[in-house]
Scaffold this motif. Structure first.
Motif, short mmCIF file in Angstrom:
data_model
loop_
_atom_site.label_atom_id
_atom_site.label_comp_id
_atom_site.label_asym_id
_atom_site.label_seq_id
_atom_site.Cartn_x
_atom_site.Cartn_y
_atom_site.Cartn_z
N THR A 1 3.63 28.87 -9.46
CA THR A 1 3.83 27.87 -10.51
C THR A 1 4.59 26.67 -9.99
O THR A 1 4.23 25.51 -10.26
N VAL A 2 5.67 26.94 -9.22
CA VAL A 2 6.50 25.85 -8.69
C VAL A 2 5.74 25.05 -7.64
O VAL A 2 6.12 23.91 -7.35
N PHE A 3 4.66 25.59 -7.10
CA PHE A 3 3.87 24.85 -6.10
C PHE A 3 2.66 24.15 -6.72
O PHE A 3 2.41 22.97 -6.47
N LYS B 1 8.19 19.74 -10.20
CA LYS B 1 8.93 20.95 -9.85
C LYS B 1 9.94 21.30 -10.94
O LYS B 1 10.19 22.48 -11.22
N VAL B 2 10.55 20.28 -11.54
CA VAL B 2 11.49 20.55 -12.63
C VAL B 2 10.77 21.20 -13.80
O VAL B 2 11.23 22.21 -14.36
N VAL B 3 9.62 20.64 -14.18
CA VAL B 3 8.84 21.20 -15.29
C VAL B 3 8.37 22.61 -14.94
O VAL B 3 8.47 23.54 -15.77
N ILE C 1 11.20 25.23 -15.14
CA ILE C 1 11.53 25.62 -16.51
C ILE C 1 10.48 26.59 -17.05
O ILE C 1 10.81 27.59 -17.72
N LEU C 2 9.21 26.34 -16.74
CA LEU C 2 8.14 27.23 -17.21
C LEU C 2 8.19 28.58 -16.51
O LEU C 2 8.03 29.63 -17.14
N ALA C 3 8.43 28.55 -15.18
CA ALA C 3 8.33 29.78 -14.39
C ALA C 3 9.50 30.72 -14.64
O ALA C 3 9.33 31.94 -14.69
N THR C 4 10.71 30.17 -14.76
CA THR C 4 11.89 31.03 -14.88
C THR C 4 12.04 31.64 -16.27
O THR C 4 12.92 32.48 -16.47
N THR C 5 11.20 31.24 -17.22
CA THR C 5 11.27 31.87 -18.55
C THR C 5 10.90 33.35 -18.47
O THR C 5 11.40 34.16 -19.26
N ALA D 1 17.52 27.25 -15.00
CA ALA D 1 16.18 26.73 -14.68
C ALA D 1 16.29 25.35 -14.02
O ALA D 1 15.59 25.05 -13.04
N LEU D 2 17.16 24.50 -14.55
CA LEU D 2 17.36 23.18 -13.96
C LEU D 2 17.98 23.31 -12.57
O LEU D 2 17.61 22.58 -11.64
N LEU D 3 18.92 24.24 -12.41
CA LEU D 3 19.54 24.44 -11.10
C LEU D 3 18.52 24.98 -10.10
O LEU D 3 18.53 24.60 -8.92
N PHE D 4 17.62 25.84 -10.57
CA PHE D 4 16.58 26.34 -9.68
C PHE D 4 15.67 25.22 -9.21
O PHE D 4 15.23 25.19 -8.05
#
Length: 836
Positions: free
Chosen positions: A148-150, A368-370, A373-377, A386-389
């Protein structure tokens, strides 16, 4: 034949013909021949001072910037890159004299070569440090977050790039590559940044490292498939791919067995031969040159060799230890110089192209920010985390610079595009790293966790102990300590035996179960430790259960992994070893003392520091019938002493353990909390009541008027005892204890523990166990009241009278029911033996 035009003033020739024009620069020291250009001894000697000056300036400027930017929480990458930019044409390089003597001429030829070598070894060393066994675990656990982050930022960046790419001149087909690099997390860069932030053991740090590992695999696959998409002729592409396949087969069929053969020839606990180190490092260069000759990215060859070398000891650690210093302090400065030489901030004048490129890059970062937030839920984490990640995965570093520099060298991008790419990555890293440092502190969570103590443990329940072991020499002492704690079928002990290993030769920390099913050709220290404890557990008739773990982590942050393991498994007691410094362990011992102090400060349960002076000099106790263990206990007062008494209560039921309890009264005014006083008396009453009639328990009262009497009392404990148990701290001020405080050498042992463990005390042969209770429960008034009410009703009145007695007579004899209380004739000591 071309036409030669000579300009003697500038020492240049222009060679012109119908197809090309070439400019050749030279001076008197250059000798021309038909086959090559040779440099005489004078020319070579004139290059060396320039090279040394370049390294010195780069190092000096980098250190000054690092010191100045450290209050702003800037990483070393920022200061190193800025040092290269300052030496380049954007700043000092614009000075003609500086450019002529420092950054121009033959000196830069060597700098560029050293830069390329630095890039090769950076990829090779970081591939060696990569834990290959972590790859399938990372893919299994974090593939959804990684992809997701990629994928999300890549798609967003590609959409923006499709609209804006035409505005950027000379970008050719690098638009997709720019989006790919901006969306990917480079594994070595992220690990290095997280290590510098000391967050390797944090949850977000582990998640980011696992995500970057999958991204690195995708990046390697892209490099392998790049010739198919970029080659103009299909035959050339097929030839390149076949060459890569041949090199891959050579790596895994020839190089991998050779590496395994080298590892088998390395003696245990012996250094690796320099011949092997030099041969492998040379092999990395050869593999890189072979890939470059095939018109493939040279980093692929270095990565291939690094993949077949196992991380960690013996070979991986030796390679990292012997090459990382010269890589960081010699080759990488030339790399940053080379990066800075290609940057010219004055070339940024096409603001339309600048804005278009920034939109493409920032689209990936915002994506990556968006995506974070989606992935760490799915991990049920907070919006803040999520923002720190997203800050973690937006960190950039050397890997990206290697890619940009190669594009510039091959003229796939122009100077402006290259400068914008480097400066944007530098700016983003300079922004997100301080945000992580300021707003992410995983140790705050450790401070709010309390798992309980030995006193609050339920009776007839399983006692869970975490045994942290550094060396196999100390395993006998840990086994005897577990035996003495009286494990039975009704009161079993579950020992989480963890081999604590310093992170050397690896990129990321490891905490995993030790597999007893795997067969190994050569046993290492971990195998010896686990075999010993498992063998003991098998002969304990199910009274002891072993959960073997191996923990590989930096000593600075290892306490975080220990505390997390305690929390996840509801462990009540942590046992750590105390390693005294000597000629062999002087540097390592200092790190271990720091580890012990960190665990004492953040542990959510009771902690015991075990000073094992006897090592393997224990009596034969392989058979339970032969087990004999003499324990002395010091009780002055306070939560730590009460927790020590809770452990001794477990031991008192063991018929093979003889206990001598010394209740020490300090004859002076003390500032002690009334709740602590109450609990001290309750604990003593309970212990004496529960051991009434136990022939293996002896209680002594010692009145100490001065430090000499106190020391003599401690000396009397060490005779004929295998172990002395003491509390780490006393919650009151005492003149006698304050007098000995300046002599304390090791703070983790406390005043009394340090005295007993010193080499000058009892010839340094007494083993000591220092107990500290969890600090969070120390001042809980509800716990005090509950313990007082529940425990005071259990103690017989005669035992209460005995414990409350303040008689100073020389001989004191009382009768407890049918038992006779014996006393010594010492003026400051009264001894009571509870015999029925």
């Amino acid at each position: 034949m071309g036409t030669f035009l000579l300009n003697d003033t500038r020492h240049r020739h222009w060679i012109e013909d119908d197809r090309f024009t070439t400019c050749v620069s030279y001076n008197e020291s250059t000798k021309f021949s038909y086959h090559a250009i040779n440099l005489d001894e004078e020319a070579v000697s004139s290059v060396l001072p320039v090279v040394m000056l370049q390294v010195s300036l780069a190092f000096l400027i980098s250190q000054i910037l690092y010191i100045l930017l450290r209050p702003l929480k800037q990483p070393k990458f920022v200061s190193n890159t800025l040092s290269g930019i300052i030496l380049g044409p954007s700043f000092l390089g614009r000075i003609k004299m500086f450019d002529a003597y420092v950054t121009g001429g033959r000196g830069m030829v060597f700098a560029h070569a050293a830069s390329t070598i630095g890039g090769i070894y950076f990829v090779f060393i970081n591939t060696v440090k990569m834990d290959k066994g972590m790859i399938p675990r990372a893919i299994k656990k974090t593939y959804s977050v990684s992809l997701t982050v990629f994928i999300v930022p890549l798609l967003i960046s590609l959409v923006v790039g499709h609209r804006e790419q035409y505005k950027i001149p000379r970008i050719h087909d690098q638009g997709i590559s720019i989006s790919f690099v901006a969306s990917k997390c480079a594994y070595p860069v992220l690990v290095d940044a997280i290590s510098e932030l000391k967050l390797l053991n944090s949850e977000l740090g582990q998640l980011a490292i696992s995500s970057a590992l999958l991204h690195e695999i995708l990046g390697l696959l892209r490099l392998l498939m790049a010739p198919l998409s970029k080659a103009k002729y299909r035959s050339v592409a097929i030839r390149i791919e076949l060459s890569l396949c041949a090199m891959s087969l050579f790596t895994f069929l020839v190089l991998w067995p050779t590496i395994q053969w080298i590892i088998r020839r390395i003696p245990e606990r012996k250094p690796v031969k320099d011949f092997y180190i030099v041969a492998i490092l040379t092999g990395a260069l050869v593999m890189a040159v072979a890939c470059d000759s095939m018109r493939v990215n040279y980093t692929i060859g270095a990565a291939m060799l690094g993949i077949v070398i196992p991380a960690g000891p013996p070979l991986g650690s030796a390679l990292v230890e012997k090459s990382e210093a010269i890589l960081s302090n010699f080759f990488l400065p030339f790399f940053y110089i080379h990066v800075g030489q290609q940057i010219d901030i004055y070339s940024i004048n096409n603001w339309r192209a600048f804005a278009a490129l920034e939109l493409i890059i920032m689209a990936a970062y915002i994506g990556k920010v968006v995506a974070s937030i989606l992935a760490t839920t799915c991990f049920r984490t907070s919006f803040r985390n999520a923002l720190l990640f997203s800050c973690f995965v937006n960190i950039k570093g050397v890997s990206e610079l290697v890619t940009f520099l190669r594009w510039r060298q091959r003229e796939l991008i122009d100077v402006q595009t290259y400068s914008v790419l480097v400066l944007t990555n530098l700016a983003v890293t300079a922004i997100v790293t301080p945000l992580i440092s300021v707003y992410y502190n995983p140790q705050r969570r450790l401070e709010s966790i309390a798992m309980g103590t030995l006193q609050t443990a339920l009776p007839d329940s399983e006692l869970r102990i975490l045994c942290g072991i550094h060396d196999e020499d100390h395993i006998s002492g840990i086994i005897h300590l577990i035996k003495a704690s009286n494990p039975t079928e009704m009161n079993p002990i579950c020992a989480y035996v963890v081999h604590l290993v310093e992170l050397v030769g690896r990129a990321a920390p490891v905490v995993e179960n030790y597999s007893t099913q795997k067969t190994k050709a050569m046993a290492n220290s971990t195998d010896h430790i686990m075999r010993a404890v498992i063998k003991y557990a098998e002969g304990s008739n199910d009274a002891v259960t072993i959960q073997p773990f191996i923990m590989i982590s930096p000593y600075e942050t290892m306490h975080e992994s220990i505390c997390k393991l305690v929390k996840d498994n509801c462990i009540t007691l942590i046992l750590l070893q105390f390693i005294p410094p000597n000629e062999e362990t002087e540097g390592r011992a200092a790190c271990l003392h720091g580890l012990n102090n960190n665990v004492l400060g953040y542990a959510p349960c009771t902690v015991g520091i075990f000073v094992d002076k006897r090592l393997n000099n224990y009596s034969n106790s392989a058979k339970p019938a032969n087990f004999c263990y003499n324990v002395a206990v010091v009780f002055i007062g306070g939560p730590d002493d009460r927790e020590a008494m809770a452990l001794v209560s477990h031991m008192s039921s063991n018929p093979g353990v003889r206990i001598t309890l010394s209740r020490i009264y300090l004859e002076e005014n003390l500032v002690e909390d009334e709740d602590d006083k109450c609990l001290d008396e309750v604990v003593m009453n309970d212990f004496m009541a529960s051991n009434f009639g136990n022939p293996n328990v002896v209680c002594r009262r010692i009145d100490a008027n001065d430090s000499k009497q106190l020391v003599n009392a401690f000396r009397s404990l060490v005779s004929d005892n295998d172990l002395v148990i003491v509390g780490r701290q006393q919650p009151f001020s005492s003149r006698l204890l304050e007098e000995t405080k300046p002599w304390v050498e090791y703070d983790e042992l406390g005043i009394i523990g340090d005295m007993l463990a010193s080499a000058d005390f009892a010839e340094g042969m007494v083993s000591v166990l220092v107990i500290q209770s969890v600090r969070i429960l120390k001042k809980d008034p509800k716990t005090v009241k509950a313990l007082s009410n529940s425990s005071s009703n259990k103690a017989p009145k005669t035992v209460k009278a005995l414990s409350n007695s303040s008689s100073n007579c020389d001989i004191d004899i009382r009768t407890l029911g049918k038992g006779e209380v014996e006393a010594s004739d010492l003026r400051t000591v009264k001894m009571y033996k509870l015999n029925p």
